[in-house]
Motif scaffolding. Sequence first.
Motif, PDB file in Angstrom:
ATOM      1  N   MET A   1       0.747  -1.180  -0.022  1.00 29.36           N
ATOM      2  CA  MET A   1      -0.598   0.044   0.355  1.00 29.36           C
ATOM      3  C   MET A   1       0.626   1.624  -0.205  1.00 29.36           C
ATOM      4  N   PHE A   2       1.913   1.018   0.351  1.00 35.14           N
ATOM      5  CA  PHE A   2       2.746   2.360   1.545  1.00 35.14           C
ATOM      6  C   PHE A   2       3.386   2.700  -0.401  1.00 35.14           C
ATOM      7  N   LEU A   3       3.795   1.731  -1.227  1.00 38.32           N
ATOM      8  CA  LEU A   3       4.027   1.416  -2.207  1.00 38.32           C
ATOM      9  C   LEU A   3       3.787   2.278  -3.502  1.00 38.32           C
TER      10      LEU A   3
ATOM     11  N   LEU B   1       3.597   6.151  -3.222  1.00 35.87           N
ATOM     12  CA  LEU B   1       4.541   6.834  -3.529  1.00 35.87           C
ATOM     13  C   LEU B   1       4.384   7.257  -4.999  1.00 35.87           C
ATOM     14  N   SER B   2       4.233   5.367  -5.373  1.00 40.34           N
ATOM     15  CA  SER B   2       4.915   5.277  -6.928  1.00 40.34           C
ATOM     16  C   SER B   2       3.363   6.506  -7.491  1.00 40.34           C
ATOM     17  N   GLU B   3       1.941   6.484  -6.967  1.00 41.30           N
ATOM     18  CA  GLU B   3       1.465   7.494  -6.986  1.00 41.30           C
ATOM     19  C   GLU B   3       1.448   9.276  -6.617  1.00 41.30           C
ATOM     20  N   PHE B   4       2.329   9.010  -5.875  1.00 42.55           N
ATOM     21  CA  PHE B   4       2.632  10.572  -5.720  1.00 42.55           C
ATOM     22  C   PHE B   4       3.610  10.780  -6.595  1.00 42.55           C
ATOM     23  N   LEU B   5       4.867  10.260  -6.662  1.00 47.69           N
ATOM     24  CA  LEU B   5       5.864  10.268  -8.295  1.00 47.69           C
ATOM     25  C   LEU B   5       5.615  10.309  -9.371  1.00 47.69           C
ATOM     26  N   THR B   6       5.154   9.948  -9.403  1.00 51.30           N
ATOM     27  CA  THR B   6       4.302  10.249 -11.027  1.00 51.30           C
ATOM     28  C   THR B   6       3.221  11.063 -11.620  1.00 51.30           C
ATOM     29  N   HIS B   7       2.794  11.823 -10.291  1.00 50.81           N
ATOM     30  CA  HIS B   7       1.753  12.642 -10.200  1.00 50.81           C
ATOM     31  C   HIS B   7       2.863  14.041 -11.514  1.00 50.81           C
ATOM     32  N   PRO B   8       1.343  14.448 -12.393  1.00 48.15           N
ATOM     33  CA  PRO B   8       2.557  15.439 -13.331  1.00 48.15           C
ATOM     34  C   PRO B   8       3.383  16.655 -12.701  1.00 48.15           C
TER      35      PRO B   8
ATOM     36  N   GLY C   1      16.231  10.534  -9.820  1.00 48.81           N
ATOM     37  CA  GLY C   1      16.804   8.993  -9.003  1.00 48.81           C
ATOM     38  C   GLY C   1      15.265   8.830  -8.814  1.00 48.81           C
ATOM     39  N   LEU C   2      14.622   9.982  -8.519  1.00 50.11           N
ATOM     40  CA  LEU C   2      13.041   9.272  -7.778  1.00 50.11           C
ATOM     41  C   LEU C   2      11.820  10.114  -8.948  1.00 50.11           C
ATOM     42  N   TYR C   3      12.116  10.258  -9.694  1.00 51.39           N
ATOM     43  CA  TYR C   3      11.402  10.583 -10.604  1.00 51.39           C
ATOM     44  C   TYR C   3      11.237   8.763 -11.764  1.00 51.39           C
ATOM     45  N   PHE C   4      12.502   9.027 -11.758  1.00 49.30           N
ATOM     46  CA  PHE C   4      12.437   7.209 -12.210  1.00 49.30           C
ATOM     47  C   PHE C   4      12.127   5.742 -11.404  1.00 49.30           C
ATOM     48  N   LEU C   5      12.426   6.235 -10.561  1.00 45.57           N
ATOM     49  CA  LEU C   5      11.692   4.886  -9.190  1.00 45.57           C
ATOM     50  C   LEU C   5      10.029   5.561  -8.568  1.00 45.57           C
ATOM     51  N   GLY C   6       9.626   6.865  -9.346  1.00 43.23           N
ATOM     52  CA  GLY C   6       8.152   5.974  -9.237  1.00 43.23           C
ATOM     53  C   GLY C   6       7.468   5.383 -10.461  1.00 43.23           C
ATOM     54  N   PHE C   7       8.203   5.491 -11.006  1.00 40.19           N
ATOM     55  CA  PHE C   7       7.411   5.180 -12.965  1.00 40.19           C
ATOM     56  C   PHE C   7       8.154   3.315 -12.659  1.00 40.19           C
ATOM     57  N   TYR C   8       9.103   3.434 -12.032  1.00 41.46           N
ATOM     58  CA  TYR C   8       9.828   1.681 -12.117  1.00 41.46           C
ATOM     59  C   TYR C   8       8.537   1.795 -11.102  1.00 41.46           C
ATOM     60  N   LEU C   9       8.562   1.865  -9.723  1.00 37.28           N
ATOM     61  CA  LEU C   9       7.277   0.818  -9.149  1.00 37.28           C
ATOM     62  C   LEU C   9       6.122   1.235  -9.839  1.00 37.28           C
TER      63      LEU C   9
END
Length: 221
Positions: free
Chosen positions: A1-3, A6-13, A48-56
């Motif tokens: 759930m956390f991931l 996190l993914s939804e937050f990081l990939t938000h435009p 790195g965080l940009y990539f992490l969001g779309f990777y998750l």
Amino acid sequence: MFLDNLSEFLTHPVTATVLLVVGIIGIALELLFFSSGLLALAGVAGFGLYFLGFYLAGFASFGDLTVLAIGLVLLILELVVPSFGILSVLGAICLFGGVMMASSDPKEAAYMLVIALLIAIVVVIAAIRRFKNRGIWNRFILKEQLTTSKGFTSNPDQSYLIGMTGEAVTPLRPAGTALIQGERVDVVTNGNFISANRAIVVVEVEGVRVVVKEVDNQHNN
């Protein structure tokens, strides 16, 4: 759930665009100002965080990460091995290519990149104006003023020779060498020939040009 959150937050435009802004500004300012790696670290963190969001989120692959990493490595190498911008350009291409490839929507990623670039350009220009004396270009600019008051002279100052007498060591036709106050000096006449061992006097000094006359001729005039 956390991931997932996190993914939804990081990939938000909005978030993704902010991360790209941080990444671009961090890398660009590091290349311009050499901040001992601090700005570069911030830039790498942003990408790195940009990539992490779309990777998750399941959109980015390790291939995308590889392209992104190659871009970062090339930009970092530019700090160590100056390539007149070649590594920077290649690094930027790989970096932006990795950003596009990692996104779920390349078109949306392109919009975010354009916005991030425009914001980054404004910030970088402001930083250059604010810290213009600390930029990389100052390494190629001679800051020290070479003035006479600081002991620098383009040519030796020989004006002290004016009025001094000496003897022609060599025939002056019209250039030659004279011995003035025990010092061998390259001299020239105003066109007159003066034989060796004749007495001369310095009448003019222009830079390195020391003009002399024969003593007898001067007295006659």
